[in-house]
Design a protein around this motif. Structure first.
Motif, PDB file in Angstrom:
ATOM      1  N   ALA A  97       0.832  -1.200   0.000  1.00 31.22           N
ATOM      2  CA  ALA A  97       0.000   0.000   0.000  1.00 31.22           C
ATOM      3  C   ALA A  97       0.867   1.252   0.000  1.00 31.22           C
ATOM      4  O   ALA A  97       0.609   2.210  -0.732  1.00 31.22           O
ATOM      5  N   ALA A  98       1.909   1.220   0.817  1.00 31.07           N
ATOM      6  CA  ALA A  98       2.807   2.366   0.880  1.00 31.07           C
ATOM      7  C   ALA A  98       3.495   2.593  -0.460  1.00 31.07           C
ATOM      8  O   ALA A  98       3.634   3.722  -0.926  1.00 31.07           O
ATOM      9  N   ALA A  99       3.872   1.492  -1.101  1.00 31.88           N
ATOM     10  CA  ALA A  99       4.615   1.600  -2.353  1.00 31.88           C
ATOM     11  C   ALA A  99       3.758   2.107  -3.509  1.00 31.88           C
ATOM     12  O   ALA A  99       4.211   2.902  -4.324  1.00 31.88           O
ATOM     13  N   VAL A 100       2.526   1.638  -3.583  1.00 31.80           N
ATOM     14  CA  VAL A 100       1.720   1.997  -4.755  1.00 31.80           C
ATOM     15  C   VAL A 100       0.769   3.165  -4.515  1.00 31.80           C
ATOM     16  O   VAL A 100       0.293   3.784  -5.467  1.00 31.80           O
ATOM     17  N   GLY A 101       0.495   3.455  -3.270  1.00 33.78           N
ATOM     18  CA  GLY A 101      -0.371   4.592  -2.975  1.00 33.78           C
ATOM     19  C   GLY A 101      -1.803   4.459  -3.462  1.00 33.78           C
ATOM     20  O   GLY A 101      -2.490   5.452  -3.705  1.00 33.78           O
ATOM     21  N   GLU A 102      -2.239   3.219  -3.632  1.00 33.95           N
ATOM     22  CA  GLU A 102      -3.626   2.998  -4.054  1.00 33.95           C
ATOM     23  C   GLU A 102      -4.305   2.041  -3.071  1.00 33.95           C
ATOM     24  O   GLU A 102      -3.646   1.472  -2.202  1.00 33.95           O
ATOM     25  N   THR A 103      -5.574   1.848  -3.264  1.00 34.55           N
ATOM     26  CA  THR A 103      -6.309   0.941  -2.394  1.00 34.55           C
ATOM     27  C   THR A 103      -5.882  -0.512  -2.620  1.00 34.55           C
ATOM     28  O   THR A 103      -5.771  -0.949  -3.764  1.00 34.55           O
ATOM     29  N   VAL A 191      -1.764 -12.990 -13.484  1.00 37.70           N
ATOM     30  CA  VAL A 191      -2.523 -11.938 -12.793  1.00 37.70           C
ATOM     31  C   VAL A 191      -3.887 -11.753 -13.458  1.00 37.70           C
ATOM     32  O   VAL A 191      -4.079 -12.148 -14.607  1.00 37.70           O
ATOM     33  N   ALA A 192      -4.789 -11.150 -12.707  1.00 38.89           N
ATOM     34  CA  ALA A 192      -6.129 -10.888 -13.245  1.00 38.89           C
ATOM     35  C   ALA A 192      -6.371  -9.390 -13.271  1.00 38.89           C
ATOM     36  O   ALA A 192      -5.845  -8.650 -12.431  1.00 38.89           O
ATOM     37  N   PHE A 193      -7.154  -8.957 -14.228  1.00 36.47           N
ATOM     38  CA  PHE A 193      -7.547  -7.554 -14.268  1.00 36.47           C
ATOM     39  C   PHE A 193      -9.054  -7.436 -14.133  1.00 36.47           C
ATOM     40  O   PHE A 193      -9.799  -8.294 -14.596  1.00 36.47           O
ATOM     41  N   ASP A 194      -9.475  -6.396 -13.476  1.00 36.11           N
ATOM     42  CA  ASP A 194     -10.895  -6.042 -13.514  1.00 36.11           C
ATOM     43  C   ASP A 194     -10.992  -4.835 -14.432  1.00 36.11           C
ATOM     44  O   ASP A 194     -10.520  -3.756 -14.096  1.00 36.11           O
ATOM     45  N   THR A 224      -7.893   1.022  -8.546  1.00 33.17           N
ATOM     46  CA  THR A 224      -7.825   2.456  -8.813  1.00 33.17           C
ATOM     47  C   THR A 224      -8.987   2.826  -9.729  1.00 33.17           C
ATOM     48  O   THR A 224      -9.800   1.971 -10.074  1.00 33.17           O
ATOM     49  N   SER A 225      -9.037   4.078 -10.107  1.00 33.78           N
ATOM     50  CA  SER A 225     -10.109   4.479 -11.016  1.00 33.78           C
ATOM     51  C   SER A 225      -9.488   4.921 -12.341  1.00 33.78           C
ATOM     52  O   SER A 225      -8.328   5.343 -12.385  1.00 33.78           O
ATOM     53  N   THR A 226     -10.266   4.806 -13.392  1.00 32.72           N
ATOM     54  CA  THR A 226      -9.753   5.156 -14.719  1.00 32.72           C
ATOM     55  C   THR A 226      -9.343   6.616 -14.794  1.00 32.72           C
ATOM     56  O   THR A 226      -8.539   6.999 -15.639  1.00 32.72           O
ATOM     57  N   SER A 227      -9.862   7.415 -13.898  1.00 32.49           N
ATOM     58  CA  SER A 227      -9.501   8.822 -13.916  1.00 32.49           C
ATOM     59  C   SER A 227      -8.084   9.043 -13.377  1.00 32.49           C
ATOM     60  O   SER A 227      -7.455  10.051 -13.672  1.00 32.49           O
ATOM     61  N   ARG A 228      -7.611   8.086 -12.604  1.00 30.15           N
ATOM     62  CA  ARG A 228      -6.283   8.223 -12.024  1.00 30.15           C
ATOM     63  C   ARG A 228      -5.214   7.451 -12.808  1.00 30.15           C
ATOM     64  O   ARG A 228      -4.109   7.926 -12.986  1.00 30.15           O
ATOM     65  N   GLN A 229      -5.574   6.243 -13.210  1.00 31.06           N
ATOM     66  CA  GLN A 229      -4.593   5.427 -13.911  1.00 31.06           C
ATOM     67  C   GLN A 229      -5.278   4.636 -15.030  1.00 31.06           C
ATOM     68  O   GLN A 229      -6.460   4.313 -14.949  1.00 31.06           O
ATOM     69  N   SER A 230      -4.489   4.302 -16.045  1.00 33.54           N
ATOM     70  CA  SER A 230      -5.003   3.458 -17.113  1.00 33.54           C
ATOM     71  C   SER A 230      -4.710   1.998 -16.762  1.00 33.54           C
ATOM     72  O   SER A 230      -3.926   1.709 -15.850  1.00 33.54           O
ATOM     73  N   LEU A 231      -5.323   1.106 -17.495  1.00 29.97           N
ATOM     74  CA  LEU A 231      -5.049  -0.316 -17.298  1.00 29.97           C
ATOM     75  C   LEU A 231      -3.566  -0.618 -17.521  1.00 29.97           C
ATOM     76  O   LEU A 231      -2.974  -1.444 -16.821  1.00 29.97           O
ATOM     77  N   GLU A 232      -2.996   0.069 -18.514  1.00 31.90           N
ATOM     78  CA  GLU A 232      -1.584  -0.157 -18.815  1.00 31.90           C
ATOM     79  C   GLU A 232      -0.713   0.233 -17.622  1.00 31.90           C
ATOM     80  O   GLU A 232       0.198  -0.485 -17.238  1.00 31.90           O
ATOM     81  N   GLN A 233      -1.020   1.404 -17.070  1.00 35.60           N
ATOM     82  CA  GLN A 233      -0.257   1.837 -15.902  1.00 35.60           C
ATOM     83  C   GLN A 233      -0.408   0.835 -14.760  1.00 35.60           C
ATOM     84  O   GLN A 233       0.535   0.496 -14.069  1.00 35.60           O
ATOM     85  N   LEU A 234      -1.628   0.376 -14.582  1.00 34.94           N
ATOM     86  CA  LEU A 234      -1.884  -0.599 -13.520  1.00 34.94           C
ATOM     87  C   LEU A 234      -1.034  -1.841 -13.744  1.00 34.94           C
ATOM     88  O   LEU A 234      -0.462  -2.395 -12.801  1.00 34.94           O
ATOM     89  N   ASP A 236       1.712  -2.152 -14.933  1.00 31.80           N
ATOM     90  CA  ASP A 236       3.109  -1.950 -14.550  1.00 31.80           C
ATOM     91  C   ASP A 236       3.358  -2.359 -13.100  1.00 31.80           C
ATOM     92  O   ASP A 236       4.493  -2.592 -12.693  1.00 31.80           O
ATOM     93  N   LEU A 237       2.276  -2.407 -12.336  1.00 34.24           N
ATOM     94  CA  LEU A 237       2.426  -2.756 -10.921  1.00 34.24           C
ATOM     95  C   LEU A 237       2.557  -4.270 -10.709  1.00 34.24           C
ATOM     96  O   LEU A 237       2.804  -4.741  -9.616  1.00 34.24           O
ATOM     97  N   ARG A 238       2.381  -4.984 -11.802  1.00 34.57           N
ATOM     98  CA  ARG A 238       2.403  -6.430 -11.693  1.00 34.57           C
ATOM     99  C   ARG A 238       3.551  -6.989 -10.848  1.00 34.57           C
ATOM    100  O   ARG A 238       3.291  -7.816  -9.956  1.00 34.57           O
ATOM    101  N   PRO A 239       4.784  -6.570 -11.083  1.00 33.00           N
ATOM    102  CA  PRO A 239       5.871  -7.156 -10.274  1.00 33.00           C
ATOM    103  C   PRO A 239       5.650  -6.958  -8.783  1.00 33.00           C
ATOM    104  O   PRO A 239       5.796  -7.886  -7.991  1.00 33.00           O
ATOM    105  N   LYS A 240       5.259  -5.765  -8.411  1.00 39.71           N
ATOM    106  CA  LYS A 240       5.037  -5.472  -6.995  1.00 39.71           C
ATOM    107  C   LYS A 240       3.918  -6.334  -6.427  1.00 39.71           C
ATOM    108  O   LYS A 240       4.021  -6.904  -5.355  1.00 39.71           O
ATOM    109  N   VAL A 241       2.828  -6.409  -7.180  1.00 41.31           N
ATOM    110  CA  VAL A 241       1.671  -7.163  -6.708  1.00 41.31           C
ATOM    111  C   VAL A 241       2.007  -8.640  -6.585  1.00 41.31           C
ATOM    112  O   VAL A 241       1.729  -9.285  -5.568  1.00 41.31           O
ATOM    113  N   GLN A 242       2.639  -9.156  -7.616  1.00 38.03           N
ATOM    114  CA  GLN A 242       2.973 -10.576  -7.586  1.00 38.03           C
ATOM    115  C   GLN A 242       3.975 -10.920  -6.495  1.00 38.03           C
ATOM    116  O   GLN A 242       3.840 -11.938  -5.822  1.00 38.03           O
ATOM    117  N   SER A 243       4.971 -10.056  -6.327  1.00 36.43           N
ATOM    118  CA  SER A 243       5.960 -10.413  -5.314  1.00 36.43           C
ATOM    119  C   SER A 243       5.351 -10.331  -3.914  1.00 36.43           C
ATOM    120  O   SER A 243       5.703 -11.103  -3.035  1.00 36.43           O
TER     121      SER A 243
END
Lengths: 259, 259
Positions: A97-103, A191-194, A224-234, A236-243
């Motif tokens: 949470a600290a690293a990505v700053g999102e919910t 990974v899965a995307f919503d 996150t919301s589409t207003s803040r980040q795109s799916l592509e940007q999201l 990019d978080l894959r490594p963090k989320v997976q690890s």
DNA sequence: GGAAATGGTTTCATTATTTGAAACATATGT
DNA sequence: ACATATGTTTCAAATAATGAAACCATTTCC
């Protein structure tokens, strides 16, 4: 010989009734319950009495209404500590949470539905309104799909069969076929995307929490919301989320978390 | 005709069993449960099966152990939102915690024990059921005494009779007489103190949350350690603690919180 | 004011579930 | 193989749950 859906004798009926009351989310009167209950007046009456005696329901004399009782909170405390991933995952969720700053959500599967067992809310110091305990659909959330993707055979079919397939948005998957294809994809992807499948404008990336042996314990997601980040940007978080997911799995393994 | 303590038929037995498993706080094997259970082997076996089917218990195949199930967490979510003071009290607790910079507890009574339904920890933020859902003794905590002091007649005797009176420290009240005297004192004083009665070095000031009609809904407390503050300093917080309690009561009244 | 309706509680003979001693399985250790 | 500990199933007897109907207490309507 009639088959009342599915139940284990009296206890089953009592717990079904408890569920009914709880899921209404507001105090209910006897008559209202009677209308939705399959049981006759007297039976329902006694079920409610028993549950009330036991502290599983609270009865408001003045208003003549039933609500879920505090004994549940007490029991849940133990359940949450022992049978949820939350205590184990805590430091890892904090870090993510600290690293990505999102919910960030941590979820497990409970009877076909996603059960959120912990949450980190980036901005405000916690929306303490009990996110733990909330349930959501499995077929249109990142965590739900991530978990289901790693269920095997019967368990997977079971989970799929329990989905409601309500079309929340125009990207919602509404058929078992579409879901199954998506799950296979997720399984090979890792990974899965919503993609706004549950709520318009809300997207997430989720990773399953897998044991050594490939069993799925739960999943975590960054939302996150589409207003803040795109799916592509999201993505990019894959490594963090997976690890993070892997670290949680490892911790669980050490702690001998029951599968 | 034998009287098994107190129970409502099969449902009662099942819930008692559930409690047993939960309160152990760790996975248990069948045999261990059998030893403490009043039921014969086969009966206990089926109770556990039913509870497991229902998701109230989780069975770990590998280890052959039972733990409280996640369905409880889901149910408790609703109970906590509807039947606890926590959602109502939230902003007031926030304010108090910010003002005093100490640990703040919100508690209600559940079957003779203190049930903590919310908490503010000066330092770290909270995780849901780790704190909420915890239980503590009534006779040697500030919140417990504050609540009991405002119970009337039978309810009060009941609560007193359910106390264990274990001597945790040398200031612990260990007789009904001592407790009753203390409760009278608290009632006329308006606030309760924990004078290291539960844990050495831990003191608190607690105020009851009372309705217009004098019914006690719960209590809140500010806890600290003797190394940080003295009892005298704590008692300076009385106005803040009491006014918070009053505000919560007023909010509850507006929200028509069930008594 | 009285009648009718609504909402909740109790009764009691019938029916179905729960019970539990004992037999049966299935590991685990010697 | 034997013994031991643990978990699962059986089946007649005991018990608890059932539900139609009666009952009671309020509220609402005429």
């Amino acid at each position: 010989m009639n088959k009342p859906a599915s139940s284990d004798g009296t206890v089953g009926k009592a717990l079904e009734t408890l569920d009914m009351v709880a899921e209404l989310g507001r105090p209910v009167r006897f008559t209202e319950l009677l209308a939705m209950s399959p049981h006759p007046k007297a039976t329902l009456y006694r079920l409610l009495q028993t549950l009330t005696n036991q502290g599983m329901l609270a009865y408001d004399e003045a208003r003549q209404t039933y609500s879920p009782g505090l004994r549940l909170v007490r029991l849940a405390h133990f359940a949450w500590r022992q049978s949820s991933l939350a205590p184990i995952a805590r430091p890892h969720l904090d870090a993510l949470a600290a690293a990505v700053g999102e919910t960030v959500h941590l979820a497990q599967m409970d009877r076909g539905q996603v059960l959120y067992v912990d949450k980190r809310n980036a901005v405000d110091p916690i929306e303490m309104f009990s996110q733990a305990g909330k349930v959501g659909p499995g077929y249109c959330t990142g965590v739900g799909k991530a978990i289901m993707a790693h269920l095997e055979g019967e368990a997977r079919q079971n989970a799929i069969n329990q989905q409601a397939f309500f079309r929340h948005t125009n990207t919602t998957l509404t058929t078992t076929e579409a879901l199954e294809a998506e799950l296979d994809e997720i399984r090979s992807e890792g990974v899965a995307f919503d993609r706004e499948e549950h709520e318009p404008g809300i997207i997430c990336i989720a990773a399953p929490i897998l044991t050594e042996g490939g069993r799925v314990l739960g999943a975590l997601s960054v939302t996150t919301s589409t207003s803040r980040q795109s799916l592509e940007q999201l993505s990019d978080l894959r490594p963090k989320v997976q690890s993070t997911a892997i670290k949680i799995a490892e911790t669980a393994e050490v702690w001998q978390f029951p599968t």
